[in-house]
Design an enzyme around this catalytic site. Structure first.
Site, PDB file in Angstrom:
ATOM      1  CG  ASN A  29       4.888   2.725  -7.507  1.00  0.00           C
ATOM      2  OD1 ASN A  29       5.231   3.840  -7.880  1.00  0.00           O
ATOM      3  ND2 ASN A  29       3.636   2.317  -7.541  1.00  0.00           N
ATOM      4  CD  GLU A 157      -1.326   9.682  -0.629  1.00  0.00           C
ATOM      5  OE1 GLU A 157      -0.259   9.577  -1.255  1.00  0.00           O
ATOM      6  OE2 GLU A 157      -2.409   9.869  -1.195  1.00  0.00           O
ATOM      7  CB  SER A 161       0.718   8.493  -4.796  1.00  0.00           C
ATOM      8  OG  SER A 161      -0.617   8.954  -4.895  1.00  0.00           O
ATOM      9  CG  ASP A 186      -1.010   5.275   2.990  1.00  0.00           C
ATOM     10  OD1 ASP A 186       0.072   4.671   2.854  1.00  0.00           O
ATOM     11  OD2 ASP A 186      -2.006   5.054   2.279  1.00  0.00           O
ATOM     12  CG  HIS A 189       4.055   6.493  -2.806  1.00  0.00           C
ATOM     13  ND1 HIS A 189       4.277   5.849  -3.998  1.00  0.00           N
ATOM     14  CD2 HIS A 189       2.702   6.538  -2.660  1.00  0.00           C
ATOM     15  CE1 HIS A 189       3.125   5.525  -4.557  1.00  0.00           C
ATOM     16  NE2 HIS A 189       2.150   5.945  -3.760  1.00  0.00           N
ATOM     17  CE  LYS A 220       2.088   2.344  -3.456  1.00  0.00           C
ATOM     18  NZ  LYS A 220       1.426   1.864  -4.674  1.00  0.00           N
TER      19      LYS A 220
HETATM   20  C1  LIG Z   1      -0.904   6.341  -0.676  1.00  0.00           C
HETATM   21  C2  LIG Z   1      -1.317   4.960  -1.079  1.00  0.00           C
HETATM   22  N1  LIG Z   1      -1.961   4.205  -0.187  1.00  0.00           N
HETATM   23  C3  LIG Z   1      -2.351   2.947  -0.492  1.00  0.00           C
HETATM   24  C4  LIG Z   1      -2.106   2.412  -1.727  1.00  0.00           C
HETATM   25  C5  LIG Z   1      -2.568   1.028  -2.046  1.00  0.00           C
HETATM   26  O1  LIG Z   1      -1.531   0.124  -1.882  1.00  0.00           O
HETATM   27  P1  LIG Z   1      -1.588  -1.290  -2.586  1.00  0.00           P
HETATM   28  O2  LIG Z   1      -1.141  -1.088  -3.991  1.00  0.00           O
HETATM   29  O3  LIG Z   1      -0.671  -2.127  -1.774  1.00  0.00           O
HETATM   30  O4  LIG Z   1      -3.007  -1.742  -2.516  1.00  0.00           O
HETATM   31  C6  LIG Z   1      -1.416   3.154  -2.676  1.00  0.00           C
HETATM   32  C7  LIG Z   1      -1.095   2.535  -3.988  1.00  0.00           C
HETATM   33  O5  LIG Z   1      -1.175   2.968  -5.028  1.00  0.00           O
HETATM   34  C8  LIG Z   1      -1.031   4.468  -2.356  1.00  0.00           C
HETATM   35  O6  LIG Z   1      -0.388   5.235  -3.257  1.00  0.00           O
END
Ligand SMILES: Cc1ncc(COP(=O)(O)O)c(C=O)c1O
Length: 373
Positions: A29, A157, A161, A186, A189, A220
């Site tokens: 990432n 999101e 992802s 969120d 990405h 990421k």
């Molecule tokens: C959409 C989403 N939110 C949160 C996270 C978690 O983030 P972190 O890796 O900083 O804990 C991820 C990570 O894989 C993610 O893809």
């Protein structure tokens, strides 16, 4: 087959030395190749000379240092919100936000494919939980129209992802306004990769103002580690006072704050990284589609190659590894049964030659029957 880790022995870029062999990496990432950007390394060493490495206490004790405060100001400004709060990870941000604000009598509405951190937090909150499928908003609208709840939260999101498609934020904004719900996005990405100054998809669409709470990760595109929440001051104060994953953990390291602070400046000063990432994604996606591979609904720098059966995805991944590519198979329960896949993620520094060589390898497998289209 048991999952296992590999060991990487160098700085990460489009290639890396994995278990002693250099491979082309299509699963990191490190979208903008900031993890080892010289300016960021310089900022880290400068900050460590001044402050040392760790904050060595939780934020409410002696763990709040100047770099934490400055970084939070920078994030608030990036997301055009009153305030921001950083956390040790994106996972803990979702946990903090959802378990702090959603109460008994509330309703949480999740996209069926939201990240595990969102789902787990929603499941552990006292609010009721329902899911909807993106693109099929009648069900979401039905839940939103139910008067039996106090507050309603839509949580999505921005870029998904495992599929690399985008949430329909314009539609979600329309619905949240129509029914008086809250919208939490969120941007894990999309942060760094989309928007005029890299704030994410909501910024790209001119909808930042309509998002009540933005969650992001520094782990990421920003090349470091940690998470961030940005919103109104009152919400951030609530998190400071109530969020267990903020209160009962040690503050992120100063080195991390310095790295991310510099990374945010680079988002602004080097927009060509975002452009190159998008160009790379379009180039590779076209190449894969020309081979007849199923790239789902991807429109971003995350491109699935959906294979189907778990054992077939594992076999393709293994053969790619033997040919010099690192692309682990993604399988249930991370994705639905029957949709095991390769999840290709692009970096701005990937070259056309590297993408062509991946397509050539996949084409060879299609021709010898190892990969069905
Ligand atoms: C959409 C989403 N939110 C949160 C996270 C978690 O983030 P972190 O890796 O900083 O804990 C991820 C990570 O894989 C993610 O893809």
């Amino acid at each position: 087959m048991l999952r296992k880790t590999v060991c990487i022995d160098c700085a990460q870029g489009p290639t890396a030395v994995i278990d002693g062999q250099r491979k082309i990496v299509f699963c990191s990432n490190n979208y903008l190749n900031l993890a080892n950007h010289p300016k960021i390394i310089g900022a880290v060493t400068g900050a460590m000379d001044k402050y040392g490495l760790g904050a060595v206490a939780s934020r409410l004790l002696s763990g709040t240092m100047r770099p934490h405060v400055e970084l939070e100001k920078k994030f608030a400004s990036l997301f055009e919100k009153e305030a921001a709060l950083i956390f040790p990870s994106g996972w803990t941000c979702n946990e903090a936000v959802i378990t702090t604000i959603a109460e008994k009598g509330d309703l949480i509405l999740l996209d069926k494919l939201d990240h595990a951190s969102i789902i787990d937090a929603a499941q552990s909150s006292p609010a009721q939980l329902r899911t909807y499928r993106r693109g099929k908003y009648e069900r979401l609208e039905r839940f939103l129209g139910d008067d039996g709840f106090e507050k309603k939260f839509i949580i999505t999101e921005s870029i998904f992802s495992m599929d690399g498609d985008r949430a329909d934020l314009a539609k979600l904004v329309e619905l949240k306004n129509k029914y008086g719900a809250f919208l939490i996005v969120d941007e894990a990405h999309a942060l760094g990769c989309m928007g005029k100054t890299g704030a994410g998809l909501a910024q790209e669409l001119g909808l930042l103002d309509e998002v009540d709470i933005v969650v992001g990760t520094m782990s990421k595109a920003l090349g470091a580690t940690g998470g961030v929440v940005a919103s109104k001051k009152v919400l951030i104060e609530l998190l400071i006072n109530k969020a267990r994953s903020f209160i009962y953990t040690t503050a992120p390291t100063v080195a991390n704050c310095a790295a991310v602070s510099e990374a945010i400046d680079i988002l602004d000063s080097e927009p060509q990284r975002r452009e190159k990432l998008a160009d790379n994604a379009n180039y590779l996606r076209s190449g894969l589609q020309e081979l007849g591979l199923n790239t789902g609904n991807s429109t971003t720098h995350i491109i699935p190659v959906i294979i189907g059966e778990e054992k077939d995805a594992l076999e393709v991944s293994k053969r790619l590894y033997d040919m010099g590519f690192f692309v682990p198979a993604i399988r249930p329960p991370t994705v639905a049964t029957g949709t095991a896949r390769l999840r290709l993620s692009l970096q701005s520094d990937h070259t056309k030659e590297q993408m062509d060589s991946l397509c050539d390898a996949l084409s060879g497998m299609i021709n010898d029957g190892a990969l069905a289209i």
